[in-house]
Design an enzyme around this catalytic site. Structure first.
Site, mmCIF file in Angstrom:
data_model
loop_
_atom_site.group_PDB
_atom_site.id
_atom_site.type_symbol
_atom_site.label_atom_id
_atom_site.label_comp_id
_atom_site.label_asym_id
_atom_site.label_seq_id
_atom_site.Cartn_x
_atom_site.Cartn_y
_atom_site.Cartn_z
ATOM 1 N N ASN A 146 -1.285 -9.153 11.729
ATOM 2 C CA ASN A 146 -0.285 -8.143 11.431
ATOM 3 C C ASN A 146 -0.846 -6.761 11.662
ATOM 4 O OD1 ASN A 146 -0.378 -6.246 8.863
ATOM 5 N ND2 ASN A 146 -1.535 -8.118 8.329
ATOM 6 N N GLY A 194 0.800 -1.218 0.000
ATOM 7 C CA GLY A 194 0.000 0.000 0.000
ATOM 8 C C GLY A 194 0.837 1.274 0.000
ATOM 9 N N CYS A 216 -7.822 -1.042 5.648
ATOM 10 C CA CYS A 216 -6.768 -1.465 6.566
ATOM 11 C C CYS A 216 -7.167 -1.138 7.984
ATOM 12 C CB CYS A 216 -5.458 -0.783 6.248
ATOM 13 S SG CYS A 216 -4.190 -1.228 7.430
ATOM 14 N N ILE A 222 -11.293 -10.363 0.358
ATOM 15 C CA ILE A 222 -11.417 -9.469 1.499
ATOM 16 C C ILE A 222 -10.040 -9.025 2.008
ATOM 17 C CG2 ILE A 222 -13.555 -10.522 2.300
ATOM 18 C CD1 ILE A 222 -11.974 -12.100 4.386
ATOM 19 N N ASN A 223 -10.036 -7.942 2.756
ATOM 20 C CA ASN A 223 -8.888 -7.574 3.562
ATOM 21 C C ASN A 223 -8.937 -8.418 4.846
ATOM 22 O OD1 ASN A 223 -6.678 -6.047 4.689
ATOM 23 N ND2 ASN A 223 -7.274 -4.377 3.346
#
Ligand SMILES: Cc1cc2nc3c(=O)[nH]c(=O)nc-3n(C[C@H](O)[C@H](O)[C@H](O)COP(=O)(O)OP(=O)(O)OC[C@H]3O[C@@H](n4cnc5c(N)ncnc54)[C@H](O)[C@@H]3O)c2cc1C
Ligand SMILES: Cc1cc2nc3c(=O)[nH]c(=O)nc-3n(C[C@H](O)[C@H](O)[C@H](O)COP(=O)(O)OP(=O)(O)OC[C@H]3O[C@@H](n4cnc5c(N)ncnc54)[C@H](O)[C@@H]3O)c2cc1C
Ligand SMILES: Cc1cc2nc3c(=O)[nH]c(=O)nc-3n(C[C@H](O)[C@H](O)[C@H](O)COP(=O)(O)O)c2cc1C
Ligand SMILES: Cc1cc2nc3c(=O)[nH]c(=O)nc-3n(C[C@H](O)[C@H](O)[C@H](O)COP(=O)(O)O)c2cc1C
Ligand code: FES
Ligand code: FES
Lengths: 317, 268, 317, 268
Positions: C73, C50, C134, C195-196
């Protein structure tokens, strides 16, 4: 310190348990199936399979499949109905000294009210747990569980009829678990249980059909533990006075302790009882041993002791 | 009363790349097992496989004088793969014996029964053959497999039942008749043999054909069913088959041995 | 049929990929770190870490921990910034024939706009992927990602400036993934990625501190696959015309095929590249082999072919 | 240039319940490894452990004539437990060599260096000792462990460096001096020994003390750091330590061997 010297008492508002290790609904049958493997009286509590007003047949198979570090299920809440439970199962559970939590559900608010009314103030039921979060029904639970307003309305409707301590079990399939928690508490919940299963899908590649007849199923097991611990912590932080059951992927005494530190007053062991039916009983002893090894006199001293660091904002170079 | 115990691997005997027999210490499970019952075995303490796997107790006997339980396993995925790779001496968590056994208590030496096996469905029939032999109940074996090498434990069946009573069908004709095991049974029935009861274990398709066949002849039967299981002792309600009465039957508790007439084959 | 005869082309609206196996942002560096293990040109696409307007330092450690069948993470979006990416990394990526997706983010709508503007119509960037999801930032992503209205506003603001195909990557930490998907598409997204990571927490019992410095972290890996497959299916069913990237716990060709059947036009391999840096390249071949073995001429023929059964309502005895 | 390959276990040598050496085929990783570099090892193909684990290449040598890489491992969790239980011949996915090695190219025979090991931190120092010995650079070893049995690979160090150059400290005094390894080094420095460079590997607390000590004396140093790693090759950005300049340094790529002066010890 000896494990025997550790005070394991777990206080969840009006509900006081001899230890913080309970079992989760749908993974412990009606309790009596486990008498060969564990002494029911030794557990903090046992939560029985979700009860409805009438006996429910459940979903057509296949109902379960294994996934990585967990499983999907869409049992469809098959159960013998609250009436049969109270007359056929509860007396023996009581005789065996089990602390019984009656998990209940309905397709409608009315059905919820009727089940709760049927239980009344039966002292052999230590608490009533509302399952507002089962994702495997077409109408029913889902609607209540994922919307704070609907959830609040349901709990408000049931609360006056509930003459035993009232637990509300929350769905994790939401943007804001704290909003749901707050709605349930504001409407009169004594205790919250979190979490129920995450909605998942697994596909049989040869037939190109879902592995679960209902298409989606509830994901449980170790895979979901970090999500569950996070939600317990979020709710504890936002609503520090609210007693909590932590549920999700518990397999070891360390997992129990993790939930306590995150903010759960007690836990419920779920899927892991399928792997090992004697697990919950063993965890009671092992939690005591963990406490003794770590000089923790009362397991309740662990609750909500997570030390967080301040979160920094993004720093740029 | 099922026992939750840990039993060590005594020996693993491989038949081919896909099949093996796993011999465990008999423990308390072995002596308590009735034909048709099964056990849930945990393959390793890892996360893959996560749940225990169900296996029919194929036999309860001795291995070099040590009491043992035998499982006959076909490798289909991670669990059956892993169970076959463990070294001798590896402790395996075992929960058993589980489920409703084959109904044999009412059988007499004057009765004649049939054992019908399809593929790995031979497993529960070995112990059944042993118990029937002990009680002198004459039993014919009808056993179908893909080919000769997939017909397992032939010596045991032939010793227990008598070789002439054992008939085979294979897809490629490498052993016995070419064709389906249900054709074998059909032929026997057509030839006028009547059976007091038919005991069967095999794939879904075999069960279907057999159920129809036996319904026509009105023959009493008990099928050892399979389905995906999470617990094996009646609490997850994951293993059900649709019953005739609209209810669902737990394969692990009401089954695995069920009369085909109890099942709604149209809904399976 | 031979694997070589299978047509692997994946069409995602304006974005056409040579095959459906791409890599996921944050798990593939800037691509160049992988040249020892895989030919970048052989992949459907690579998505880079990103990018923000300015180089970002990221979160203080510890930033990662392993969990059951996955990891948490909270890197905090450490990156070299869009400028350095375009001048120092992109030329070599381009020379190596990589199809590059630039994953971008900002703390504010303005920052999002500026990054996208900086990329402009650079033809070496195959598509721009907005990370609105995020969960590891104090302000920023989260706000946009979990609220359909905010998400729609952000995408609307960015869309006019985006001169490359625009992908919006969704957060799974929501009650209604379809509402988020619809908001993004209505605001002009060409493609959706889902998905994230799921927000999770793991605790070090000895210190009673979170194992992640940021307290919570994003859960990735096989543990989340059933949730990801379900969300892909839900969005595909509700918005059948919208091209989708499926992401979450992909490790094998079978996992890729599962996502395709659920409704993804292509996939992104994430955490599994840490386990095996050569994985994505191997999956391209293995997906072709799977198709050949199953008589599937075009892998795109698999997309959205899940056969579901009607869902029955509760039946009572 | 790291290699992603699968290497078989040649032998596992146990020192005690918590420590073992794992010898793998050298493959292409072995010959390419410089002292201080590490490899990422996958312990089994299951989900627990899920990620690879980082281990310093302790030595590159031969075992019964076969080129091998040696890892010296302390059991702390599932991964280190599992790696020690595999049978000879088990294939292990290995990614390596990784990271920045100890800086030794500029060292000459007239230089004198110190090797400081705390606990399992001995691992990267064996190969370092070997390379220094090959090049004739004199090196003193300071090695601290809990007790004598936790001081590993003593014969190797003493053969490579010469026994008189090897000094030990143990918590219980069972070998060498009772106390900390940093006390040993302190004593040597106090006695007037000067080192061209100090190479160290050990626990966080040792690093901290040592960093302060060496900063005071202005001694050049390289520390082989550890941190939790997901990838090992610079892409996850999970393994960072805070640097002096406010940036974060990747232990797997900019490290593991870093000068202590580059690190913000106050923020660690
Ligand atoms: C009562 C009972 C007795 C059994 N006895 C034997 C036996 O004696 N010998 C033997 O080899 N197998 C037996 N089975 C089947 C055995 O349980 C499965 O083969 C095993 O669970 C597959 O596990 P796996 O991890 O290898 O495969 P998985 O990776 O779990 O599954 C591989 C494939 O097998 C299918 N499968 C999984 N479980 C079952 C199941 N229970 N029945 C049918 N298909 C399944 C899955 O849907 C999948 O397609 C029995 C099953 C039951 C329920
Ligand atoms: C560059 C490098 C070189 C290393 N060399 C060696 C070596 O030669 N020999 C050796 O025995 N070990 C070495 N380690 C440490 C080794 O990687 C860890 O002990 C191992 O990852 C633990 O895995 P596990 O599954 O057994 O334990 P886990 O269950 O993963 O963890 C158990 C405990 O160890 C901690 N831990 C996990 N990973 C690390 C880590 N990387 N560093 C410090 N603590 C950790 C965890 O936080 C946890 O408290 C090295 C680490 C790095 C980064
Ligand atoms: C097979 C199965 C059936 C379940 N049935 C119910 C139920 O009837 N009522 C309920 O509130 N939760 C039910 N649950 C959810 C569990 O009680 C628990 O919340 C969830 O499984 C997470 O915990 P675990 O990961 O430890 O299993 C069921 C779970 C499983 C696996
Ligand atoms: C270490 C790490 C860093 C990540 N960084 C980003 C990022 O910068 N931008 C982004 O959109 N997603 C990021 N992700 C999310 C992944 O792209 C992916 O959506 C997620 O990990 C789920 O896929 P997986 O289970 O295959 O890993 C990151 C994931 C991991 C594990
Ligand atoms: S397997 Fe759980 S009820 Fe049958
Ligand atoms: S371990 Fe991934 S960047 Fe260092």
């Amino acid at each position: 310190m000896n494990a025997g010297d550790v005070d394991l008492t777990a206080r969840l508002g009006p509900l006081v348990l001899k230890n913080p290790v309970a079992t989760a609904s749908g993974t412990f049958g009606y309790g009596l199936e486990f008498t060969d493997y564990v002494s029911l009286a030794s557990l903090g509590a046992i939560t029985v399979k979700g009860l409805s007003l009438r006996p429910c047949l459940g979903n057509p198979p296949p109902r379960i499949c294994e996934t990585d570090a967990g499983m999907l299920n869409a049992i469809g809440l098959q159960n013998i109905g609250v009436e049969a439970f109270l007359t056929e199962k509860l007396p023996e559970l009581h005789a065996r000294g089990a602390t019984v939590i009656a998990n209940v559900w309905g397709d409608t608010e009315d059905e919820f009210r009727s089940v709760v009314e049927r239980i009344g103030d039966d002292p052999r039921v230590a608490a009533i747990e509302l399952n507002v979060s089962c994702p495997n029904v077409v109408k029913g639970g889902m609607v209540f569980g994922n919307d704070p307003a609907a959830l609040g309305a349901l709990v408000s409707a049931v609360r006056p009829l509930a003459r035993r301590p009232l637990i509300v079990k929350l769905s994790p399939n939401v943007t804001d678990i704290v909003a749901c928690a707050r709605a349930a508490v504001d409407a009169g919940a004594d205790v919250l249980s979190l979490i129920n299963t995450l909605v998942g899908l697994a596909i049989d590649l040869e037939t190109r059909e879902p592995k679960i007849g209902f298409t989606t199923g509830g994901l449980s097991g170790p895979a979901i533990r970090p999500v569950a611990v996070r939600m317990v912590w979020e709710v504890r932080r936002a609503l520090p006075g609210v007693p909590l059951f932590g549920i999700g992927g518990i397999e070891t005494a360390e997992n129990v302790v993790e939930f306590l530190i995150a903010g759960a007053d007690a836990v419920q062991v779920g899927t892991a009882s399928f792997r090992d039916p004697g697990l919950a009983g063993r965890l009671v002893r092992e939690v005591a041993e963990w406490c003794a090894r770590h000089g923790v006199q009362r397991s309740s001293d662990l609750v909500g002791t997570l030390k967080t660091r301040p979160r920094a904002e993004h720093r740029y170079a | 009363m099922p026992v939750n115990e840990t039993l060590r691997i005594l020996r693993t005997v491989r038949y081919d790349a896909k099949h093996y027999s796993l011999f465990l210490q008999a423990g308390r499970v072995g002596p308590a097992t009735l034909p048709g019952q099964f056990a849930m075995l945990q393959a390793g303490d890892g996360l893959r496989p996560y749940l225990r796997r169900a296996f029919s107790v194929a036999d309860v006997a001795t291995l070099a004088g040590v009491p043992c339980i035998e499982f006959v396993v076909r490798v289909v995925g991670v669990g059956t793969e892993a169970l076959g790779r463990f070294a001798e001496g590896t402790p395996i968590p075992v929960l058993g014996p589980l489920g409703t056994p084959f109904p044999i208590d009412d059988l007499r030496v004057s009765d004649r029964v049939a054992l019908v096996a399809g593929g790995i469905g031979l497993a529960p029939l070995v112990l059944l053959a042993r118990r029937l032999a002990e009680r002198g109940v004459p039993a014919d074996l009808f056993y179908g497999g893909r080919n000769e090498s997939e017909v397992l434990k032939r010596p045991d069946f032939e010793r227990l039942l008598g070789a002439p009573r054992c008939r085979y069908a294979t897809d490629d004709g490498s052993l016995g008749r070419r064709g389906l095991v249900t054709d074998l049974l059909q032929a026997a029935l057509d030839a006028g043999t009547t059976y007091r009861r038919v005991f069967a274990c095999g794939p879904q398709a075999m069960f279907r054909t057999l159920a129809a066949l036996l319904a026509r002849t009105g023959t009493d039967a008990s099928f050892a069913l399979e389905s995906e299981m999470a617990c094996g002792f009646g609490v997850c309600l994951g293993c059900v088959v649709p019953g005739r009465d609209g209810r669902f039957l737990t394969v692990c508790k009401e089954g695995p041995c069920l009369p085909p007439s109890a099942i709604d084959w149209g809904a399976v």
